[in-house]
Design a protein around this motif. Structure first.
Motif: not given
Lengths: 446, 335, 308
Positions: A335-349
């Motif tokens: 509902m509020m998350g963001k769509a990303v364009n790759s699975l390379e994005v780092p996991i943040t806090k």
């Protein structure tokens, strides 16, 4: 018995809590991490390491110098490769520290034992300092630096600590698992936060779709004075702080005010765990629980991962390939998350889950004329008129937007979810809100 | 994994309800009424409904395709709803070409001229009916008697008066209500629809069935129909209590004529109604009172259509002044 | 005659006469005294009401012109669609000299076409540049380049700008463009610039606004300015029109003499012109491929630098 919930608006999307049964597994540190310097709301942290420096798990690598900012610590031990740009979840480039992993050596000050420490030694002021030092931020999604919540402005006091175990977003299960597996630590963390905020009462709100978590927390909280577990009706967006306080305490935060103005402090259960570890175990926020889920995955899971791990590692750990026809990857809740364009994005806090969405569900329906059905008005939890705001924002009538209360919008997406004509209500409202906020800021500066 | 991932803004979940579903849901809700009309008026009613729906869809299609040259949405169900409601608002003996005039007025003037679905200020079916009533007053008030010559077409059937018309005429002649027992049908006849009247306005039970279906499917909320009927009961009830000789009881008022059809299907039209619940209540109460007033003091025996059309005109004002309750406004929580 | 007809005619006649007299009196009484020159000047203006002059419509502009004429100075006023012809006519009417303004046109400064900067993801949402820009980076990965959703097309009153379906970029039809500046204002990424048309319609510009490092830009777009500075070096000394700042070259239209020397020099072909540029002396025929080779090598070295 009718369960408590907030009164105004709200929706009930399909829950899809696929990974609720998967116990938390520990993901070993990856070969390389990139830790963004802007994982929290507010100013980015300023790096204090340079290329070639050796770091251990828990070494401070960037200091949050502004009032609203947070410290960042190394999540693996190894060598700093570089400090360079990395594409963050909105696709923009942000500075990040790249660390190559060598072994898994922790700072000596960190207590890595499993032993539960419930006695709280430090004074309140020291607790807040500790929270700040350890870089704790809100782990429900917004990533607001936690210590700021406990630095009350002159003349303000709180009487209740509201702990958010709602997890109202579909799919996500990280908080659910944490409550089941780390309930003692969470309760101890709540005691720490109660002391820090000088309040005697804490209420944990949990939605009724997590009966095991409710049972567990209620049982554990029985012997602790001043901690209460309240089951809530399943309703979105109950995890938003305004709606949660309304549901639990029937207090309504006035427009433009903060929870503290009604005597409340709100924190997530995962944050409570992080606070416990920071204050009692001296451990900075270097890892968190993240759910990885999706309807087409044959296995879903919850993992405790180091901050800065690329999201793709989660799938690897699950032993899954990316399903064919996956056409959207959502970071956060649907509902509020963001769509990303790759699975390379780092996991943040602030990231609590990754969701893989199949192509059949990813696209939006074609937009039609507004048929004035008024459903967006009924579901708006803030009592706004999304159809009107959309129209005003589209026509750049920012004055009209402001008087219609666009800045009250919490961007929960209930209106867009409900709209039968598939109008991009929230897209325009968000755009209008940003413009109005900018105009208001400029006006204040004058 | 597809080559390119889709990136869009939250929310990524979407509810199931679509415009098409709403419109076809209304059509389904109108089926009991349609069946009742076929039962009471036979093939004639089938003819009127079929022609009206066809005319409406075709005229919307032609206008979109050839005049406006926009994307054709004639089959999304909204034109079908207009066609059904228009058919339900006319007598079953209406000539086909008069129906065509009504359909063109409804779709062409009331709907497409304002920009199509969602932009029309007035309910298209009611505009069509109003145009027909003004243009063909005789045919529009010639009511075939129910339950006769079921299997014949044409307007040669035995005609009757609607309960409301005969009542109005009798009262105008100065008769007292108690003497009119033979003129007023039993409540049971009114309830099931065994009276003279419009194609779809007669059978209360069928309309209620459809109405509950729409409530169940969450297409409408209960506010408009309930407050419409309540305010009408209250308004006519006051006069009935004052002088039961001159004014008929409120139960008769809400059972007779087009009130049920209006309250459940035409006042609840989303496009021409207010957005907030508060506004909808104001709209419904206003409609009920106007309808009662037209019935008691106006020239027309039944005023539902005009009451709703008049309230339609007030919708922008209602939307402006009856806003939903905002969260965090008007609270005085002090620590 | 039948009085049934006569009476209404009589009564309505009286009403009409009464209304006419009232209207006349009211119009007299509430007449706003206005400078007659405003209307005259308005007639001289094109009447497009585009707002390019910075005033609310042609009438607003003509009021401002008459006001300024009373103060004896018409400097700084310009009607973009009318150009200097219109302005000199206005000046003649008001009896004042008008600055000779150079004719200008809008140019799009982004070369990130579908081919040069392929789409890396599929954007699903309202087709508005403003929204797309405010919320994410854009489908081709360039955070500063054209979004390609056509806000500029929607805002153009003169049908002078269109999205080329093949490249996905907006193109200006110079003949139709009146340089009103509406597109410049609406573009969320400040890609469109109003530049002088130049002598004999000869003008040169850098078709990129990306200020990121060369290596970073090249990852997303093959047509971007990488800030190598070759154009700056080749630019004739007396002109000195090109300056590279923040990895981005900019050609000052005031100084540019439209010689075209810089165009074949650019390794990425990011400099565009409205005329055929002079061929590069040494590699005349395969100029373009050679240029691309150079570009490729450069990028590789740049990449290596970053890796180290």
């Amino acid at each position: 018995m009718k369960l408590k919930t907030f009164k105004l608006g709200g929706i009930h999307p399909p829950e899809n809590k696929l990974s609720a049964g998967a116990p938390i597994e520990i993901l070993p540190p990856p070969g390389e991490v990139n830790i963004p310097l802007s994982q929290h709301l507010g100013a980015p942290a300023v790096p204090v390491v340079k290329k070639g420096d050796k770091v251990k798990v828990g070494t401070l690598i960037a200091r949050g110098e502004a009032f609203i900012s947070a410290n960042i610590h190394a999540s693996v031990s190894g060598t700093v490769l570089k400090i360079d740009d990395v594409v963050d979840i909105s696709g923009y480039r942000r500075k990040a520290v790249f660390i190559k992993t060598e072994g898994d050596e922790w700072e000596d000050s960190i207590d890595k034992s499993e032993e539960l420490i419930s006695e709280i030694k430090p004074e309140p002021i020291r607790i807040v300092e500790k929270i700040k030092e350890m870089g704790i931020v809100g782990m429900g999604g917004a990533a607001f630096p936690t210590h700021v919540k406990y630095m009350f402005p002159e003349g303000k006091t709180a009487d209740t600590l509201v702990v958010n175990g709602v997890e109202c977003e579909p799919y996500l299960t990280a908080d659910h698992r944490v409550m089941l597996e780390k309930s003692d630590e969470i309760l101890s963390g709540i005691q720490v936060m109660k002391k820090a905020g000088k309040v005697d009462r804490a209420i944990i709100g949990i939605e009724a779709n997590k009966p095991d978590a409710i049972e567990m927390m209620t049982k554990k909280a029985e012997n602790i004075p001043g901690v209460e577990v309240v089951p809530l009706q399943v309703f979105y967006p109950q995890g938003a702080e305004k709606q949660l306080i309304k549901a639990l305490l029937n207090r309504e935060i006035p427009s433009g005010k903060l929870p503290l103005d009604v005597g409340c402090i709100t924190n997530n259960v995962a944050t409570a765990l992080a606070v416990y570890e920071a204050v009692q175990k001296n451990k900075p926020l270097v890892e968190r629980v993240v759910a990885i889920t999706g309807k087409k995955l044959s296995k879903t899971g919850n993992f405790k991962v180091r901050i800065g791990t690329p999201a793709g590692k989660l799938l690897e750990a699950l032993g899954e390939e990316i399903p064919a026809h996956t056409s959207k990857v959502i970071c956060g809740g649907p509902m509020m998350g963001k769509a990303v364009n790759s699975l390379e994005v780092p996991i943040t806090k602030g990231i609590s889950g990754f969701i893989l969405i199949d192509g059949s569900e990813a696209g939006r329906r074609e937009m039609e004329n507004c048929i004035r059905c008024g459903k967006c008005v009924y579901v708006c939890p803030m009592g706004l008129e999304p159809y009107l705001l959309e129209r005003l924002a589209e026509n750049k009538n920012y004055g009209g937007c402001e008087t219609s209360g666009i800045v009250d919008c919490i961007e929960c997406g209930s209106c867009s979810y409900t709209c039968p004509a598939s109008r991009p209500l929230l897209d325009y409202i968000r755009y209008g809100k940003a413009s109005v906020m900018r105009i208001m800021r400029e006006r204040r500066q004058k | 994994m597809s080559k390119q991932l889709t990136v869009s803004l939250s929310p990524h979940e979407k509810g199931d309800l679509s415009v098409k579903q709403i419109m076809w849901g209304v059509v389904i809700a109108l089926i009991p009424t349609f069946l009742a009309s076929v039962y009471f008026y036979g093939l004639n009613s089938l003819r009127v409904v079929f022609l009206s729906v066809t005319f409406c869809i075709v005229s919307e299609f032609l206008i979109q395709e050839f005049i406006l040259k926009v994307k054709v949405t004639a089959f999304d169900g909204s034109a079908a709803v207009t066609g059904l409601l228009l058919a339900f608002n006319v007598p079953s003996g209406i000539p086909w070409w008069q129906l065509l005039v009504g359909a063109i007025a409804a779709i062409g003037i009331a709907k497409m001229a304002f920009g199509g679905l969602g932009n029309n200020p007035f309910n298209p079916a009611l505009v069509g009916r109003a145009v027909m009533l003004a243009s063909f007053p005789v045919q529009m008030t010639t009511w075939p008697e129910p339950m006769q010559k079921i299997w014949t077409f044409g307007a040669d059937a035995v005609t009757t008066a609607t309960p409301l018309t005969s009542l109005k005429d009798a009262i105008r002649e100065g008769k007292r209500i108690v003497d009119l027992a033979d003129l007023i049908p039993s409540y049971f006849d009114l309830f099931i629809g065994n009276v003279g009247g419009c194609v779809g306005g007669i059978s209360v039970v069928a309309i209620l069935l459809g109405g509950f279906y729409m409530l169940y499917k969450k297409i409408i909320t209960y506010h408009i129909p309930v407050f419409f009927l309540l305010s009408m009961v209250a308004f006519t009830g006051v006069f009935w209590l004052i002088d039961p000789d001159k004014y008929v009881d409120p139960l008769f008022h809400i059972l007779a004529g087009g009130v049920m059809l209006g309250a459940w299907f035409m006042a609840t039209d989303m496009v021409t109604g207010p957005m907030s619940i508060k506004g909808q209540i104001v709209f419904a109460v206003g409609g009920g009172i106007l309808c009662g007033a037209i019935r008691l003091f106006g020239t027309y025996p039944d005023g539902v259509a005009y009451a709703i059309l008049i309230m339609n005109a007030f919708v922008p004002l209602i939307d402006k002044y009856f806003k939903p309750k905002r969260f965090g406004k008007e609270v005085n929580y002090e620590q | 005659m039948n009085p049934l007809i006569l009476y209404p005619v009589f009564i309505l006649g009286i009403v009409a006469a009464g209304a006419a007299v009232t209207l006349f009196l009211v119009a007299k009484k509430f007449k706003v005294d206005e400078d007659p020159r405003i209307d005259e000047v308005l007639d001289l203006l094109p009447g497009a009401n585009c707002g390019g002059c910075g005033y609310p419509g042609c009438r607003g502009f003509s009021e401002a012109l008459v006001d300024a004429a009373d103060n004896g100075d018409l400097a700084g006023f310009m009607c973009p669609p009318g150009g200097s012809d219109t302005m000199s006519e206005v000046g003649r009417y008001l009896g004042l000299d008008v600055d000779e303004a150079e004719p200008t046109a809008a140019v799009v400064r982004c070369g990130g076409s579908r081919q040069k900067a392929p789409q890396q993801l599929h954007y699903d949402g309202p087709a508005k540049c403003a929204i797309s820009h405010a919320l994410f980076r854009g489908a081709n990965g360039c955070p500063l380049g054209c979004v390609g959703l056509g806000d500029c097309v929607d805002v153009c009153d003169f049908d002078a700008i269109h999205i080329n379906r093949e490249t996905g970029l907006p193109e200006v039809e110079t003949e139709k463009c009146v340089s009103c500046g509406a597109c410049v204002e609406v573009c969320p990424r400040e890609i469109i610039e109003i530049r002088p048309r130049g002598r004999k319609d000869r003008r040169v510009w850098v078709c990129c606004v990306n200020k990121e490092k060369g290596a970073v830009v090249r990852k997303n777009c093959k047509a971007a300015c990488i800030g190598c500075g070759k154009c700056e070096k080749v630019c004739p000394e007396k002109a000195g029109a090109i300056r590279v700042e923040n990895f981005l070259a900019y050609i000052d239209p005031e100084k540019c003499i439209a010689c075209g020397l810089c165009i074949p020099e650019c390794p990425t072909g990011a400099i565009l012109a409205t005329f055929q540029p002079p061929k590069k002396k040494s590699r005349a025929a395969p100029g373009k491929t050679a240029a691309e080779k150079v570009a490729g090598k450069k990028v590789e070295t740049a990449k290596e630098e970053v890796k180290q």
